[in-house]
Scaffold this motif. Structure first.
Motif, PDB file in Angstrom:
ATOM      1  N   GLY A   1       0.044   0.497  10.255  1.00 30.05           N
ATOM      2  CA  GLY A   1       0.426  -0.820  10.764  1.00 30.05           C
ATOM      3  C   GLY A   1       1.105  -0.633  12.109  1.00 30.05           C
ATOM      4  O   GLY A   1       1.750   0.390  12.347  1.00 30.05           O
ATOM      5  N   PHE A   2       0.974  -1.600  13.011  1.00 28.85           N
ATOM      6  CA  PHE A   2       1.512  -1.429  14.363  1.00 28.85           C
ATOM      7  C   PHE A   2       2.104  -2.740  14.847  1.00 28.85           C
ATOM      8  O   PHE A   2       1.460  -3.788  14.773  1.00 28.85           O
ATOM      9  N   VAL A   3       3.349  -2.680  15.339  1.00 30.30           N
ATOM     10  CA  VAL A   3       4.001  -3.846  15.935  1.00 30.30           C
ATOM     11  C   VAL A   3       4.351  -3.493  17.373  1.00 30.30           C
ATOM     12  O   VAL A   3       5.044  -2.503  17.626  1.00 30.30           O
ATOM     13  N   SER A   4       3.856  -4.287  18.331  1.00 30.70           N
ATOM     14  CA  SER A   4       4.101  -4.014  19.751  1.00 30.70           C
ATOM     15  C   SER A   4       4.969  -5.108  20.352  1.00 30.70           C
ATOM     16  O   SER A   4       4.587  -6.276  20.371  1.00 30.70           O
ATOM     17  N   LEU A   5       6.151  -4.726  20.825  1.00 33.65           N
ATOM     18  CA  LEU A   5       7.082  -5.670  21.442  1.00 33.65           C
ATOM     19  C   LEU A   5       7.178  -5.399  22.940  1.00 33.65           C
ATOM     20  O   LEU A   5       6.786  -4.342  23.417  1.00 33.65           O
ATOM     21  N   GLY A   6       7.748  -6.347  23.690  1.00 35.93           N
ATOM     22  CA  GLY A   6       8.067  -6.085  25.082  1.00 35.93           C
ATOM     23  C   GLY A   6       6.993  -6.510  26.064  1.00 35.93           C
ATOM     24  O   GLY A   6       6.136  -7.344  25.775  1.00 35.93           O
ATOM     25  N   CYS A   7       7.024  -5.855  27.234  1.00 34.58           N
ATOM     26  CA  CYS A   7       6.267  -6.291  28.409  1.00 34.58           C
ATOM     27  C   CYS A   7       4.824  -5.768  28.369  1.00 34.58           C
ATOM     28  O   CYS A   7       4.463  -4.965  27.511  1.00 34.58           O
ATOM     29  N   PRO A   8       3.990  -6.205  29.324  1.00 37.57           N
ATOM     30  CA  PRO A   8       2.612  -5.695  29.378  1.00 37.57           C
ATOM     31  C   PRO A   8       2.523  -4.176  29.520  1.00 37.57           C
ATOM     32  O   PRO A   8       1.568  -3.569  29.040  1.00 37.57           O
ATOM     33  N   LYS A   9       3.519  -3.553  30.168  1.00 31.74           N
ATOM     34  CA  LYS A   9       3.493  -2.084  30.293  1.00 31.74           C
ATOM     35  C   LYS A   9       3.602  -1.437  28.916  1.00 31.74           C
ATOM     36  O   LYS A   9       2.959  -0.428  28.638  1.00 31.74           O
TER      37      LYS A   9
ATOM     38  N   PRO B   1      -3.472  -5.053   9.598  1.00 34.19           N
ATOM     39  CA  PRO B   1      -2.635  -6.138  10.114  1.00 34.19           C
ATOM     40  C   PRO B   1      -1.415  -6.490   9.262  1.00 34.19           C
ATOM     41  O   PRO B   1      -0.644  -7.360   9.644  1.00 34.19           O
ATOM     42  N   THR B   2      -1.248  -5.859   8.091  1.00 35.30           N
ATOM     43  CA  THR B   2      -0.119  -6.236   7.236  1.00 35.30           C
ATOM     44  C   THR B   2       0.705  -5.015   6.856  1.00 35.30           C
ATOM     45  O   THR B   2       0.189  -3.892   6.785  1.00 35.30           O
ATOM     46  N   TYR B   3       1.992  -5.266   6.603  1.00 36.56           N
ATOM     47  CA  TYR B   3       2.879  -4.181   6.148  1.00 36.56           C
ATOM     48  C   TYR B   3       2.390  -3.614   4.820  1.00 36.56           C
ATOM     49  O   TYR B   3       2.421  -2.401   4.597  1.00 36.56           O
ATOM     50  N   GLN B   4       1.941  -4.500   3.946  1.00 39.58           N
ATOM     51  CA  GLN B   4       1.595  -4.092   2.584  1.00 39.58           C
ATOM     52  C   GLN B   4       0.422  -3.108   2.556  1.00 39.58           C
ATOM     53  O   GLN B   4       0.374  -2.214   1.703  1.00 39.58           O
ATOM     54  N   ASP B   5      -0.521  -3.252   3.486  1.00 41.04           N
ATOM     55  CA  ASP B   5      -1.712  -2.394   3.470  1.00 41.04           C
ATOM     56  C   ASP B   5      -1.513  -1.066   4.195  1.00 41.04           C
ATOM     57  O   ASP B   5      -2.379  -0.198   4.145  1.00 41.04           O
ATOM     58  N   ALA B   6      -0.389  -0.917   4.901  1.00 40.82           N
ATOM     59  CA  ALA B   6      -0.188   0.266   5.752  1.00 40.82           C
ATOM     60  C   ALA B   6       0.464   1.413   4.986  1.00 40.82           C
ATOM     61  O   ALA B   6       1.327   1.208   4.136  1.00 40.82           O
ATOM     62  N   ASP B   7       0.024   2.642   5.304  1.00 41.78           N
ATOM     63  CA  ASP B   7       0.684   3.842   4.778  1.00 41.78           C
ATOM     64  C   ASP B   7       1.936   4.175   5.587  1.00 41.78           C
ATOM     65  O   ASP B   7       2.845   4.837   5.105  1.00 41.78           O
ATOM     66  N   VAL B   8       1.977   3.749   6.837  1.00 43.87           N
ATOM     67  CA  VAL B   8       3.139   3.926   7.712  1.00 43.87           C
ATOM     68  C   VAL B   8       3.059   2.841   8.785  1.00 43.87           C
ATOM     69  O   VAL B   8       1.972   2.379   9.135  1.00 43.87           O
ATOM     70  N   VAL B   9       4.214   2.414   9.289  1.00 49.31           N
ATOM     71  CA  VAL B   9       4.270   1.380  10.332  1.00 49.31           C
ATOM     72  C   VAL B   9       4.902   1.968  11.589  1.00 49.31           C
ATOM     73  O   VAL B   9       5.952   2.624  11.525  1.00 49.31           O
TER      74      VAL B   9
ATOM     75  N   GLU C   1      12.741  -5.341   9.379  1.00 45.10           N
ATOM     76  CA  GLU C   1      11.705  -6.048   8.621  1.00 45.10           C
ATOM     77  C   GLU C   1      10.634  -5.071   8.140  1.00 45.10           C
ATOM     78  O   GLU C   1      10.184  -5.124   6.984  1.00 45.10           O
ATOM     79  N   ALA C   2      10.245  -4.142   9.018  1.00 40.58           N
ATOM     80  CA  ALA C   2       9.212  -3.163   8.652  1.00 40.58           C
ATOM     81  C   ALA C   2       9.704  -2.242   7.538  1.00 40.58           C
ATOM     82  O   ALA C   2       8.949  -1.901   6.622  1.00 40.58           O
ATOM     83  N   ILE C   3      10.980  -1.853   7.613  1.00 45.86           N
ATOM     84  CA  ILE C   3      11.547  -1.001   6.560  1.00 45.86           C
ATOM     85  C   ILE C   3      11.568  -1.756   5.226  1.00 45.86           C
ATOM     86  O   ILE C   3      11.185  -1.221   4.183  1.00 45.86           O
ATOM     87  N   ALA C   4      11.999  -3.018   5.283  1.00 47.22           N
ATOM     88  CA  ALA C   4      12.093  -3.816   4.057  1.00 47.22           C
ATOM     89  C   ALA C   4      10.715  -4.038   3.430  1.00 47.22           C
ATOM     90  O   ALA C   4      10.555  -4.004   2.207  1.00 47.22           O
ATOM     91  N   GLU C   5       9.700  -4.247   4.276  1.00 51.41           N
ATOM     92  CA  GLU C   5       8.367  -4.583   3.773  1.00 51.41           C
ATOM     93  C   GLU C   5       7.522  -3.357   3.435  1.00 51.41           C
ATOM     94  O   GLU C   5       6.636  -3.423   2.588  1.00 51.41           O
ATOM     95  N   ASN C   6       7.799  -2.243   4.141  1.00 54.75           N
ATOM     96  CA  ASN C   6       6.939  -1.072   3.950  1.00 54.75           C
ATOM     97  C   ASN C   6       7.713   0.187   3.564  1.00 54.75           C
ATOM     98  O   ASN C   6       7.294   0.939   2.692  1.00 54.75           O
ATOM     99  N   GLY C   7       8.831   0.440   4.257  1.00 55.80           N
ATOM    100  CA  GLY C   7       9.655   1.603   3.926  1.00 55.80           C
ATOM    101  C   GLY C   7       9.439   2.797   4.825  1.00 55.80           C
ATOM    102  O   GLY C   7      10.375   3.559   5.104  1.00 55.80           O
ATOM    103  N   LYS C   8       8.221   3.007   5.301  1.00 60.35           N
ATOM    104  CA  LYS C   8       7.924   4.161   6.156  1.00 60.35           C
ATOM    105  C   LYS C   8       7.705   3.679   7.588  1.00 60.35           C
ATOM    106  O   LYS C   8       6.684   3.054   7.888  1.00 60.35           O
ATOM    107  N   VAL C   9       8.689   3.973   8.455  1.00 57.53           N
ATOM    108  CA  VAL C   9       8.668   3.391   9.801  1.00 57.53           C
ATOM    109  C   VAL C   9       8.928   4.463  10.853  1.00 57.53           C
ATOM    110  O   VAL C   9       9.870   5.256  10.739  1.00 57.53           O
ATOM    111  N   ILE C  10       8.077   4.468  11.893  1.00 55.28           N
ATOM    112  CA  ILE C  10       8.236   5.327  13.069  1.00 55.28           C
ATOM    113  C   ILE C  10       8.527   4.418  14.254  1.00 55.28           C
ATOM    114  O   ILE C  10       7.872   3.390  14.432  1.00 55.28           O
TER     115      ILE C  10
END
Length: 440
Positions: free
Chosen positions: A9-17, A38-46, A67-76
């Motif tokens: 799973g991937f969440v991208s924040l911030g500017c176009p760069k 596209p979802t936390y539940q389906d991801a092995d890592v976020v 939010e990612a930790i709460a929904e998935n637990g494995k976060v980079i």
């Protein structure tokens, strides 16, 4: 070893760069056989690509990590806030790894640690397009030409996060642009921290593209991009004298007549405190000369009100300057202190929050009237627009004057067009930010 496809799973924040950084990481993972879900539940890592520019961005990043930790637990965690690893781990000690911006290899390695790629993966059969994985719609793309910045503006910590200016070889940039155009991109948005300084670190070294010599410099880059037959839009340009060189390309229709210039203020005293580069009394004269060469030129900018030491006289100077400059698109931020920014050590009097809010309100009202008047002048004209979205109510498009997600839109009462189409329209109405049009 499991034969299941590893999922990220991937969440991208911030500017176009940061968006471009995310695209590069996703492309590498996809080439290694990972599935992007596209979802936390389906991801092995976020993976969370953070923004760390101002306090509100940091807060959003920390909330998203939580939010990612709460929904998935494995976060980079990666991105600009990754340079403050302790600040992240103090709030979220369970994150698996933290890396800074542009550290693509470290992010991918961290994913490998959590969930290795499939042992039987064959990279030659993966359907990764030549242009890589893009997070933008198919018809436009960001083209990053450099990393970092050589300036030391007092309110900014970008150089400490992303380092000094490092320009990409112009041949690499043009090859990427060509791949994007072949994949259907109709608009290239040129981005960097300082587009007008492109190549200065390489002493404008000559590179080669399609067997032809090209200097690593803004003008030559723009000339080459203009040969690709798509819209080319310039972002984050400082008004150095060399910007004068690209205005004739705009007047000739080779580049979009659009400049994104972060002026930040107009008062000489405030600009000096901000340690802003290349700003002096000649800026208004330069804008005037640009518009004489290219009357259609659209200028967008951002400003900061409430910088430490800003007086009512400084603020009034800014409003008067806006009246003179007649900028088309303007954003404004209230100054907020950023950990590690030189502005914290200037010893200047902070502007009270209520005064900042009042100045922001007055600034926005002042500029809104300017923007509305400039848009009203377009009513009755015919222009080319690029379609972004179509639904049952009609189409949402953009003209040369509108960058995606930050400027206005052109609304068309038609469902006969498709996203990515370029069409001619007649402008029939306008408000402070947007236009309404009919197909010609």
């Amino acid at each position: 070893m499991s034969t299941a496809t590893p999922k990220v799973g991937f969440v991208s924040l911030g500017c176009p760069k940061a968006t471009v950084d995310s695209e590069r990481i996703l492309t590498q993972l996809r080439m290694e056989g990972y599935e992007i879900v596209p979802t936390y539940q389906d991801a092995d890592v976020v993976v969370v690509n953070t923004c760390g520019f101002i306090d509100s961005a940091k807060a959003e990043s920390l909330d998203t990590i939580g939010e990612a930790i709460a929904e998935n637990g494995k976060v980079i965690v990666t991105g600009c806030m990754g340079v403050s690893e302790n600040a992240i781990r103090d709030v979220h000690p369970s994150v698996l790894a933290v890396t800074g911006p542009q550290q693509y290899e470290q992010v991918v390695n961290a994913v490998h640690e959590v969930i290795p790629p499939k042992a039987d993966h064959n990279p030659y059969v993966d359907l990764v397009p030549p242009q890589g994985i893009k997070l933008t719609p198919r018809h436009y793309a960001y083209l990053k030409i450099s990393e970092g910045c050589n300036h030391s503006c007092a309110f900014c910590i970008i150089p400490s996060m992303r380092g000094k200016l490092v320009s990409r070889p112009v041949g690499d940039v043009l090859s990427e642009a060509q791949r994007l155009v072949k994949a259907g991109v109709k608009e290239l948005l040129v981005i960097s921290q300082d587009t007008s300084a492109y190549g200065v670190d390489l002493k404008y070294k000559t590179d080669f593209w399609e067997g032809q010599p090209v200097k690593t410099r803004m003008k030559e880059l723009c000339e080459a991009l203009s040969s690709m037959g798509v819209w080319v839009r310039l972002h984050y340009v400082y008004p150095y004298p060399n910007v004068d060189d690209v205005i004739p390309l705009m007047a000739a229709g080779k580049l979009l007549p659009y400049l994104d210039i972060p002026f930040q203020h107009a008062s000489p005293k405030v600009l000096k405190s901000m340690k802003r580069p290349a700003f002096e009394d000649k800026t208004l004269a330069r804008i005037k000369s640009w518009r004489e060469i290219c009357p259609e030129l659209t200028i967008r900018s951002t400003f900061i009100v409430g910088f430490p030491g800003e007086t009512e006289e400084d603020f009034q100077y800014l409003l008067d300057w806006l009246t003179e400059a007649q900028l088309d698109r303007v954003g404004c931020f209230q100054y907020s202190p950023v950990d590690g920014a030189p502005a914290n050590d200037l010893g200047l009097e902070p502007v009270p929050d209520d005064v900042k809010q009042d100045r922001w309100d007055r600034f926005m009202a002042h500029q809104q009237a300017i923007s509305a008047a400039r848009l009203q002048r377009k009513v009755g004209t015919e222009i080319e627009v690029l379609i972004d979205e179509v639904d049952h109510e009609g189409a949402v498009a953009r003209s040369w004057a509108d960058a995606p997600e930050i400027d206005g839109s052109v609304f068309i009462d038609s469902t006969s067009v498709q996203p990515g189409d370029k069409v001619r329209v007649r402008i029939v109405d306008a408000d402070e930010y947007d236009l309404w049009a009919e197909l010609v």
